[in-house]
Design a protein around this motif. Structure first.
Motif, mmCIF file in Angstrom:
data_model
loop_
_atom_site.group_PDB
_atom_site.id
_atom_site.type_symbol
_atom_site.label_atom_id
_atom_site.label_comp_id
_atom_site.label_asym_id
_atom_site.label_seq_id
_atom_site.Cartn_x
_atom_site.Cartn_y
_atom_site.Cartn_z
ATOM 1 N N VAL A 12 -52.290 -21.229 -15.077
ATOM 2 C CA VAL A 12 -51.296 -21.034 -16.375
ATOM 3 C C VAL A 12 -51.228 -22.530 -16.577
ATOM 4 O O VAL A 12 -50.601 -23.508 -15.651
ATOM 5 N N THR A 13 -51.343 -22.995 -17.962
ATOM 6 C CA THR A 13 -51.107 -24.380 -18.416
ATOM 7 C C THR A 13 -50.117 -24.401 -19.368
ATOM 8 O O THR A 13 -49.414 -25.573 -19.375
ATOM 9 N N THR A 14 -49.611 -23.325 -20.062
ATOM 10 C CA THR A 14 -48.702 -23.368 -20.909
ATOM 11 C C THR A 14 -47.771 -22.264 -20.898
ATOM 12 O O THR A 14 -48.154 -21.325 -20.736
ATOM 13 N N VAL A 15 -46.361 -22.523 -21.230
ATOM 14 C CA VAL A 15 -45.426 -21.364 -21.060
ATOM 15 C C VAL A 15 -44.465 -21.703 -22.156
ATOM 16 O O VAL A 15 -44.188 -22.518 -22.494
ATOM 17 N N GLN A 16 -43.957 -20.648 -22.250
ATOM 18 C CA GLN A 16 -42.880 -20.285 -23.328
ATOM 19 C C GLN A 16 -41.819 -20.023 -22.466
ATOM 20 O O GLN A 16 -41.616 -18.877 -21.993
ATOM 21 N N VAL A 17 -40.774 -20.880 -22.411
ATOM 22 C CA VAL A 17 -39.541 -20.513 -21.442
ATOM 23 C C VAL A 17 -38.624 -19.848 -22.277
ATOM 24 O O VAL A 17 -37.904 -20.812 -23.127
ATOM 25 N N LEU A 18 -37.881 -18.769 -22.111
ATOM 26 C CA LEU A 18 -37.143 -18.071 -22.847
ATOM 27 C C LEU A 18 -35.746 -18.001 -22.222
ATOM 28 O O LEU A 18 -35.943 -17.885 -20.820
ATOM 29 N N PRO A 19 -34.566 -17.989 -22.504
ATOM 30 C CA PRO A 19 -33.347 -17.353 -22.006
ATOM 31 C C PRO A 19 -33.752 -15.764 -21.610
ATOM 32 O O PRO A 19 -34.731 -15.263 -21.921
ATOM 33 N N GLY A 20 -32.652 -15.346 -20.784
ATOM 34 C CA GLY A 20 -32.968 -14.117 -19.888
ATOM 35 C C GLY A 20 -32.680 -12.951 -21.130
ATOM 36 O O GLY A 20 -32.139 -13.317 -22.344
ATOM 37 N N SER A 21 -32.653 -11.779 -20.812
ATOM 38 C CA SER A 21 -32.389 -10.697 -21.600
ATOM 39 C C SER A 21 -30.936 -10.063 -21.534
ATOM 40 O O SER A 21 -30.903 -8.907 -21.950
ATOM 41 N N GLY A 22 -30.159 -10.487 -20.810
ATOM 42 C CA GLY A 22 -28.687 -10.006 -20.762
ATOM 43 C C GLY A 22 -28.052 -10.126 -21.979
ATOM 44 O O GLY A 22 -27.091 -9.084 -22.188
ATOM 45 N N ASN A 23 -28.367 -10.550 -23.241
ATOM 46 C CA ASN A 23 -27.913 -10.809 -24.427
ATOM 47 C C ASN A 23 -28.646 -10.208 -25.416
ATOM 48 O O ASN A 23 -29.721 -10.063 -25.302
ATOM 49 N N LEU A 24 -28.047 -9.686 -26.543
ATOM 50 C CA LEU A 24 -28.727 -9.434 -27.913
ATOM 51 C C LEU A 24 -29.658 -10.303 -28.193
ATOM 52 O O LEU A 24 -30.631 -10.251 -28.489
ATOM 53 N N MET A 25 -28.995 -11.446 -28.502
ATOM 54 C CA MET A 25 -29.321 -12.900 -28.698
ATOM 55 C C MET A 25 -29.316 -13.677 -27.593
ATOM 56 O O MET A 25 -28.101 -14.154 -27.593
ATOM 57 N N GLY A 26 -30.200 -14.254 -27.076
ATOM 58 C CA GLY A 26 -30.043 -15.032 -25.785
ATOM 59 C C GLY A 26 -30.120 -16.346 -25.881
ATOM 60 O O GLY A 26 -29.682 -17.165 -25.031
ATOM 61 N N GLY A 27 -30.766 -16.857 -27.107
ATOM 62 C CA GLY A 27 -30.604 -18.082 -27.126
ATOM 63 C C GLY A 27 -32.116 -18.825 -27.709
ATOM 64 O O GLY A 27 -33.051 -17.761 -27.813
ATOM 65 N N GLN A 28 -32.553 -19.983 -27.667
ATOM 66 C CA GLN A 28 -33.779 -20.453 -28.321
ATOM 67 C C GLN A 28 -34.519 -20.695 -27.007
ATOM 68 O O GLN A 28 -34.381 -21.214 -26.018
ATOM 69 N N ALA A 29 -36.012 -20.681 -27.322
ATOM 70 C CA ALA A 29 -36.962 -20.606 -26.454
ATOM 71 C C ALA A 29 -37.724 -22.190 -26.669
ATOM 72 O O ALA A 29 -37.388 -22.765 -27.732
ATOM 73 N N VAL A 30 -38.333 -22.625 -25.871
ATOM 74 C CA VAL A 30 -39.116 -23.729 -25.886
ATOM 75 C C VAL A 30 -40.974 -23.540 -25.195
ATOM 76 O O VAL A 30 -40.677 -22.961 -24.134
ATOM 77 N N VAL A 31 -41.637 -24.269 -25.838
ATOM 78 C CA VAL A 31 -43.015 -24.127 -25.480
ATOM 79 C C VAL A 31 -43.459 -25.421 -24.676
ATOM 80 O O VAL A 31 -43.155 -26.654 -25.247
ATOM 81 N N ILE A 32 -43.711 -25.374 -23.652
ATOM 82 C CA ILE A 32 -44.228 -26.462 -22.696
ATOM 83 C C ILE A 32 -45.444 -26.545 -22.086
ATOM 84 O O ILE A 32 -45.941 -25.426 -21.827
ATOM 85 N N LYS A 33 -46.083 -27.523 -21.847
ATOM 86 C CA LYS A 33 -47.422 -27.436 -21.157
ATOM 87 C C LYS A 33 -46.785 -28.218 -19.603
ATOM 88 O O LYS A 33 -46.061 -29.003 -19.436
#
Length: 232
Positions: A135-156
């Motif tokens: 795995v070389t690239t991931v999109q890190v997301l907030p968890g799913s406890g909320n309806l709108m959990g927040g903004q994600a970021v894509v990182i290498k």
């Protein structure tokens, strides 16, 4: 045969995976491996040349440049780097203790303003483990406890590097949203909406309605039609 391909390949098995990080300034030749390419199919008993962390060439008759590090790929496979579009690595970093559990701001079901990147631990041991698996690239997301959990970021994944050097240039922004059991399970027992899927959708509609009004207010202000900005 020699092919120069503008593609990102990652070594996905064991010692081969360890050759890709921190490759700046190095020349590496992986020989006699099975290469799985995107545009040229599978190449048996082939070689891959890396220069300064990038692929210079692949083929079946590549010669090692002077000073190149040689890796024996016999019996191993090289394939395109895997992309994980739904990851919490860095926000729930090892060791798994409350102090490192930063992926859910569960103080309100609508939290579009929070950002997963503000909680990422770039030294999370999960990153080198993921890299070792290809795995070389991931999109890190907030968890799913909320309806709108927040903004994600894509990182290498770049172990040992700060987050500023891990962000994927030009990657589109994302928003974590959840409409299933998780928000109900968090807020329902508190006697707070949402307790049902009806509540999920009602709160989501309200959030988007308010967002649309917010955007219209800014559009009107920028168009010089008077009135206050969205901030005031």
């Amino acid at each position: 045969m020699k092919l120069s391909l503008p593609m990102a390949l990652a070594v996905s098995l064991g010692a081969l995976a360890a050759t890709t990080p921190h490759a700046s300034g190095r020349t590496i030749l992986i020989r006699n491996a099975t290469l799985h390419t995107i545009t040229h199919g599978t190449l048996e008993h082939a070689s891959l040349l890396l220069k300064d962390g990038k692929i210079a060439a692949i083929g079946t008759d590549l010669q090692a440049p002077e000073g190149a590090e040689l890796v024996d790929g016999t019996g191993k496979h090289v394939l395109p780097g895997l992309i994980d579009p739904h990851s919490h690595t860095g926000d729930y970093s090892w060791p798994d203790v409350p102090a490192n559990s930063d992926g859910n701001e569960m103080t309100d079901p609508i939290n579009p303003q929070v950002r997963s990147e503000d909680a990422i631990n770039p030294d999370d041991l999960g990153f080198p483990l993921a890299l070792a698996g290809g795995v070389t690239t991931v999109q890190v997301l907030p968890g799913s406890g909320n309806l709108m959990g927040g903004q994600a970021v894509v990182i290498k994944i770049k172990p040992g590097k700060p987050l500023s050097e891990m962000r994927f240039p030009g990657a589109p922004a994302g928003m974590k949203m959840a409409l299933g059991e998780n928000p109900k399970g968090i807020y329902g027992p508190r006697g707070q909406a949402p307790q049902t899927r009806m509540g999920n959708l009602a709160l989501m509609r309200d959030a988007f309605t308010r967002a649309r009004a917010y955007m219209k207010k800014w559009d009107s202000f920028r168009a010089g039609k008077g009135g206050e900005s969205a901030w005031g």
